[in-house]
Design an enzyme around this catalytic site. Structure first.
Site, PDB file in Angstrom:
ATOM      1  N   LYS A   9      -4.530   4.243   3.590  1.00 39.76           N
ATOM      2  CA  LYS A   9      -5.643   3.368   3.230  1.00 39.76           C
ATOM      3  C   LYS A   9      -6.874   3.655   4.089  1.00 39.76           C
ATOM      4  O   LYS A   9      -6.776   4.327   5.121  1.00 39.76           O
ATOM      5  CB  LYS A   9      -5.203   1.906   3.397  1.00 39.76           C
ATOM      6  CG  LYS A   9      -4.073   1.473   2.444  1.00 39.76           C
ATOM      7  CD  LYS A   9      -3.744   0.002   2.626  1.00 39.76           C
ATOM      8  CE  LYS A   9      -2.661  -0.457   1.650  1.00 39.76           C
ATOM      9  NZ  LYS A   9      -2.429  -1.918   1.730  1.00 39.76           N
ATOM     10  N   TYR A  49      -3.233  -2.701  -8.468  1.00 42.85           N
ATOM     11  CA  TYR A  49      -2.876  -3.988  -7.854  1.00 42.85           C
ATOM     12  C   TYR A  49      -2.868  -5.117  -8.896  1.00 42.85           C
ATOM     13  O   TYR A  49      -3.128  -6.270  -8.560  1.00 42.85           O
ATOM     14  CB  TYR A  49      -3.842  -4.304  -6.711  1.00 42.85           C
ATOM     15  CG  TYR A  49      -3.571  -3.547  -5.428  1.00 42.85           C
ATOM     16  CD1 TYR A  49      -2.262  -3.378  -4.946  1.00 42.85           C
ATOM     17  CD2 TYR A  49      -4.614  -3.029  -4.669  1.00 42.85           C
ATOM     18  CE1 TYR A  49      -2.012  -2.693  -3.764  1.00 42.85           C
ATOM     19  CE2 TYR A  49      -4.366  -2.349  -3.468  1.00 42.85           C
ATOM     20  CZ  TYR A  49      -3.061  -2.184  -3.033  1.00 42.85           C
ATOM     21  OH  TYR A  49      -2.811  -1.512  -1.852  1.00 42.85           O
ATOM     22  N   ASN A 112      -3.169  -3.019   6.520  1.00 33.74           N
ATOM     23  CA  ASN A 112      -1.841  -2.584   6.952  1.00 33.74           C
ATOM     24  C   ASN A 112      -1.607  -1.087   6.760  1.00 33.74           C
ATOM     25  O   ASN A 112      -0.480  -0.613   6.713  1.00 33.74           O
ATOM     26  CB  ASN A 112      -0.763  -3.427   6.271  1.00 33.74           C
ATOM     27  CG  ASN A 112      -0.870  -3.350   4.758  1.00 33.74           C
ATOM     28  OD1 ASN A 112      -1.666  -2.583   4.224  1.00 33.74           O
ATOM     29  ND2 ASN A 112      -0.056  -4.130   4.063  1.00 33.74           N
ATOM     30  N   HIS A 115      -0.034   2.302   1.739  1.00 34.60           N
ATOM     31  CA  HIS A 115       0.639   1.815   0.531  1.00 34.60           C
ATOM     32  C   HIS A 115       1.842   2.708   0.277  1.00 34.60           C
ATOM     33  O   HIS A 115       1.759   3.924   0.447  1.00 34.60           O
ATOM     34  CB  HIS A 115      -0.289   1.877  -0.685  1.00 34.60           C
ATOM     35  CG  HIS A 115       0.469   1.722  -1.976  1.00 34.60           C
ATOM     36  ND1 HIS A 115       0.825   0.486  -2.468  1.00 34.60           N
ATOM     37  CD2 HIS A 115       1.015   2.638  -2.827  1.00 34.60           C
ATOM     38  CE1 HIS A 115       1.520   0.648  -3.589  1.00 34.60           C
ATOM     39  NE2 HIS A 115       1.650   1.944  -3.827  1.00 34.60           N
ATOM     40  N   GLU A 126       3.000   5.171 -10.589  1.00 34.43           N
ATOM     41  CA  GLU A 126       1.913   5.314  -9.618  1.00 34.43           C
ATOM     42  C   GLU A 126       1.553   6.780  -9.379  1.00 34.43           C
ATOM     43  O   GLU A 126       0.371   7.114  -9.212  1.00 34.43           O
ATOM     44  CB  GLU A 126       2.307   4.637  -8.295  1.00 34.43           C
ATOM     45  CG  GLU A 126       2.376   3.123  -8.448  1.00 34.43           C
ATOM     46  CD  GLU A 126       2.637   2.370  -7.151  1.00 34.43           C
ATOM     47  OE1 GLU A 126       2.429   1.145  -7.126  1.00 34.43           O
ATOM     48  OE2 GLU A 126       3.050   3.005  -6.153  1.00 34.43           O
TER      49      GLU A 126
HETATM   50  N1  UDP Z   1      -1.898  -8.191   0.773  1.00 35.84           N
HETATM   51  C1  UDP Z   1      -2.676  -9.121   1.490  1.00 35.84           C
HETATM   52  N2  UDP Z   1      -2.157 -10.362   1.726  1.00 35.84           N
HETATM   53  C2  UDP Z   1      -0.920 -10.736   1.311  1.00 35.84           C
HETATM   54  C3  UDP Z   1      -0.151  -9.814   0.578  1.00 35.84           C
HETATM   55  C4  UDP Z   1      -0.665  -8.556   0.323  1.00 35.84           C
HETATM   56  O1  UDP Z   1      -3.796  -8.814   1.887  1.00 35.84           O
HETATM   57  O2  UDP Z   1      -0.524 -11.877   1.573  1.00 35.84           O
HETATM   58  C5  UDP Z   1      -2.440  -6.834   0.528  1.00 35.84           C
HETATM   59  C6  UDP Z   1      -1.884  -5.817   1.522  1.00 35.84           C
HETATM   60  O3  UDP Z   1      -2.890  -4.859   1.819  1.00 35.84           O
HETATM   61  C7  UDP Z   1      -0.740  -5.212   0.733  1.00 35.84           C
HETATM   62  C8  UDP Z   1      -1.345  -5.175  -0.668  1.00 35.84           C
HETATM   63  O4  UDP Z   1      -2.069  -6.399  -0.775  1.00 35.84           O
HETATM   64  O5  UDP Z   1      -0.375  -3.935   1.229  1.00 35.84           O
HETATM   65  C9  UDP Z   1      -0.329  -5.081  -1.789  1.00 35.84           C
HETATM   66  O6  UDP Z   1       0.563  -6.171  -1.697  1.00 35.84           O
HETATM   67  P1  UDP Z   1       2.129  -5.991  -1.935  1.00 35.84           P
HETATM   68  O7  UDP Z   1       2.710  -7.368  -2.043  1.00 35.84           O
HETATM   69  O8  UDP Z   1       2.367  -5.039  -3.054  1.00 35.84           O
HETATM   70  O9  UDP Z   1       2.636  -5.385  -0.520  1.00 35.84           O
HETATM   71  P2  UDP Z   1       3.103  -3.902  -0.103  1.00 35.84           P
HETATM   72  O10 UDP Z   1       3.914  -3.359  -1.242  1.00 35.84           O
HETATM   73  O11 UDP Z   1       1.877  -3.090   0.182  1.00 35.84           O
HETATM   74  O12 UDP Z   1       3.937  -4.112   1.142  1.00 35.84           O
HETATM   75 MG    MG Z   2       3.401  -3.242  -3.256  1.00 34.88          MG
END
Ligand code: UDP
Ligand code: MG
Length: 155
Positions: A9, A49, A112, A115, A126
């Protein structure tokens, strides 16, 4: 063999952590089958997303993801989707275990760093979203027999 999508990211690019994070995947023994930098767009992120479109942070998340170019990677290995999710760690960097990428380098739920696809089915969708077919490359990896036992490799 299974493949997965990883996105480094904008935070990773801005903080100069690309090498460190790519290196973790390499050292684990995962194969890099495709890698490029690209600028993400609102349209692409609406698709990528879509499961989060009702969430209050959706717009902030898209803005963060568009704030500078990202690196997209196709990684390959046995059970690679799970292996990569374990290396990446829990979504919220504050909760992620030390030793994971997010656990070591992030203190944020949004910023974080990485991805990673969450299932083999999602990974296929994806990878198609971010890579043209010809951008995923074949390579005769001579080290494979030192990375896996022959019986583990269902190529
Ligand atoms: N995200 C956020 N707040 C949350 C959950 C997700 O900002 O409470 C953001 C974060 O950058 C995350 C992305 O949205 O990586 C996609 O969310 P997902 O639940 O798919 O998590 P991931 O698969 O990335 O762990
Ligand atoms: Mg995810």
């Amino acid at each position: 063999m299974e493949q997965t999508l990883v996105i480094l990211k904008p935070g990773t690019v801005q903080r100069g952590l690309m090498g460190e994070i790519i290196s973790r995947f390499e050292k684990k023994g995962l194969l890099i089958k495709g890698m490029k930098m690209m600028q993400l767009t609102d349209e692409l992120l609406n698709e990528h997303y879509s499961h989060l479109k009702e969430r209050s942070f959706f717009k902030d998340l898209k803005n963060s993801m568009m704030s500078c170019p990202v690196v997209v990677m196709c990684l390959e290995g046995v059970d690679v989707v799970n292996v990569v999710r374990n290396i990446v760690g829990a979504t919220n960097g504050r909760a992620a275990q030390p030793g994971t990428i997010r656990g070591d380098y992030s203190v944020s739920a949004m910023e974080n760093l990485v991805h990673a696809s969450d299932s083999p089915e999602t990974a296929e969708i994806e990878l198609t979203r971010f890579f043209k077919k010809e951008e995923i490359l074949e390579c005769n990896h001579k080290l494979l027999l030192n990375i896996y036992a022959a019986y583990e490799m269902v190529v």
